[in-house]
Design a protein around this motif. Structure first.
Motif, PDB file in Angstrom:
ATOM      1  N   SER A  92     -39.600 -21.230  -1.923  1.00 29.01           N
ATOM      2  CA  SER A  92     -40.779 -21.881  -2.486  1.00 29.01           C
ATOM      3  C   SER A  92     -40.949 -23.280  -1.908  1.00 29.01           C
ATOM      4  CB  SER A  92     -40.659 -21.965  -4.010  1.00 29.01           C
ATOM      5  OG  SER A  92     -39.619 -22.859  -4.371  1.00 29.01           O
ATOM      6  N   ASP A 151     -36.666 -16.403  -5.792  1.00 25.30           N
ATOM      7  CA  ASP A 151     -37.975 -16.896  -5.360  1.00 25.30           C
ATOM      8  C   ASP A 151     -37.966 -18.395  -5.101  1.00 25.30           C
ATOM      9  OD1 ASP A 151     -38.992 -14.338  -5.640  1.00 25.30           O
ATOM     10  OD2 ASP A 151     -39.545 -14.660  -7.744  1.00 25.30           O
ATOM     11  N   CYS A 174     -43.962 -20.900 -13.025  1.00 27.38           N
ATOM     12  CA  CYS A 174     -43.926 -19.443 -13.190  1.00 27.38           C
ATOM     13  C   CYS A 174     -44.002 -19.025 -14.653  1.00 27.38           C
ATOM     14  CB  CYS A 174     -42.649 -18.877 -12.571  1.00 27.38           C
ATOM     15  SG  CYS A 174     -42.462 -19.188 -10.805  1.00 27.38           S
TER      16      CYS A 174
END
Length: 466
Positions: free
Chosen positions: A406, A402, A316
């Motif tokens: 994932s 998140d 990310c």
């Protein structure tokens, strides 16, 4: 002058000396860029990068000024940029030897404050370095105004004494800082490089004085002038290579071999300092069941989860917070009674994550950043606590939400399950180990009629049937 044509240069030995100087500059550039080009080491930011670069530039200026002002080449000084005052005064002084000595003094100044005072220097390097060169600039300006140089770019005797005093002053300052840190047990080659720099600078001063005396007093002996300037440039080329050091600014690079193209022995500061259990997971390490309901800071203390979470954060483009947590976690493993290792690790973390423009600068408040940069004790166990708490809160609000949905978390669950089963099997195999003696049964007692005997054991066991 007419009776001494050697003054004008252009002798074969002069061109040999110039060739040696060019080769020394090329070798210096290769040596300074070797870790980054061959081993792909990421370049540091701030003084750790710029001071070695400035050393290379100053070394080049110093050798070039000796060539241009030392009458090695035969040319007419018809332009202002070929003047003795450009090369023998400005380039050789403030931009050459003076800048070279200032770089080494700046490095010694940093080491003194870090390891003796146990705090960061009160003056940043980009300010300290120009201040260190100011006396050389002032001296060059005075010489430029007074114009005491003769046609051979040599000073008169009383000017030489003043210039030598300036050289000796910088060597004395370097000796003072080095003497103040001589009792520190450095993990790398910092102290050795400082003493090496003192020896090199003192030798250069002695050579400069000797060459001046031979060229100025015995100006009617051609072979003596040719020999003296050849020795001066040749020795200066060698000593410039010896003077250069990158370990003071980036100590990890000292672990890279310049001769053999071998892999880096220590890839992180944790490994270089010998911090236990730093690096990758051990093959037989027991997996820990990950509970998403546990606090994030507690989960990050588990190596498997931390590496998985770090890989997700890196994907990310936000992995600096997790990397910061890991290095602070490794810092906590260093005992309080080992201040040298703690200072190494703290400086590494500050240069990598805290200072403005760092390679992996973390997003923390100005208050926390200034508290770290102005700390009176780099070995304090809570030095990075406030910054760490801020980053954990940021990770909870962003990355953690998140991560649980994932693929990285799903993969971690699978790996944890496999490791748990493997660990249980290892425990069972350790508890129920089969020995050849227990597995040896007679054929009539073996329901599968399998022969479990080895050739060596068959002689000791007698079959009931011939």
């Amino acid at each position: 002058m007419a009776n001494c044509p050697a003054v004008h240069g252009g002798y074969p030995s002069d061109y040999v000396a110039v060739s040696i100087a060019i080769f020394a500059v090329i070798l210096l550039i290769v040596r300074s860029s070797f870790p980054f080009l061959i081993h792909k080491v990421p370049s540091a930011r701030g003084s750790a990068f710029w001071i070695p670069v400035i050393q290379v530039v100053a070394s080049f200026n110093f050798l070039l000024s000796l060539v241009m002002a030392g009458n090695f080449l035969k040319y007419k000084r018809s332009h202002w940029w070929l003047s003795c005052y450009v090369w023998a005064v400005w380039v050789e002084g403030p931009l050459g030897f003076g800048l070279l000595m200032s770089c080494r003094i700046a490095q010694a100044f940093q080491l003194y404050y870090a390891f003796v005072k146990r705090r960061l220097p009160p003056v940043r390097s980009h300010i300290f370095l120009p201040l260190s060169v100011l006396p050389w600039i002032a001296g060059a300006a005075i010489i430029h105004v007074k114009k005491p140089l003769n046609c051979r770019c040599h000073l008169q005797a009383y000017w030489v004494i003043a210039v030598m005093c300036l050289h000796a002053l910088y060597v004395a300052v370097l000796v003072g800082f080095t003497g103040a840190i001589r009792h520190i047990e450095f993990r790398f080659d910092e102290l050795k490089d400082l003493w090496q720099g003192i020896l090199v600078s003192a030798s250069l001063i002695g050579l400069w004085v000797s060459a001046y005396i031979l060229n100025e007093i015995h100006d009617n002996i051609s072979w003596l002038q040719v020999t003296s300037r050849f020795i001066l440039l040749f020795t200066a080329s060698i000593l410039v290579l010896v003077f250069f050091s990158i370990s003071i600014s980036q100590p990890l690079l000292t672990q890279i071999s310049f001769i053999k193209r071998e892999s880096i022995e220590f890839k992180t500061m944790c490994q270089a300092l010998g911090i236990p259990d730093s690096g990758l997971l051990l093959h037989g390490e027991q997996a820990v069941v990950i509970d998403p309901n546990e606090p994030l800071d507690k989960l990050l203390t588990h190596k498997m989860f931390r590496q998985s979470f770090m890989a997700f954060a890196d994907s990310c483009l936000a992995g600096e917070s997790v990397h910061f947590f890991e290095e602070v976690h490794e810092l906590g493993k260093i005992p309080i009674d080992d201040p040298i290792s703690r200072i190494y690790m703290a400086r590494h973390i500050i240069n990598k994550y805290i200072i403005a423009g760092a390679a992996m600068e973390v997003n923390i408040s100005h208050r926390s950043r200034q508290a770290i940069l102005s700390t009176p004790d780099l070995t304090h166990p809570d030095l990075f606590t406030d910054a760490l708490n801020e980053l954990i809160q940021l990770m909870k609000m962003n990355l953690a939400k998140d991560y649980w949905s994932s693929m990285y978390f799903l993969k971690l669950k699978d790996e944890t399950s496999v490791r748990s089963n493997g660990y249980e099997m290892e425990q069972m195999s350790g508890a129920y180990s089969f020995s050849p003696r227990l597995s040896c049964v007679n054929a009539v007692d073996d329901p599968f009629h399998q022969d479990h005997f080895s050739s060596g054991s068959s002689q000791d066991v007698h079959h009931p049937y011939p």
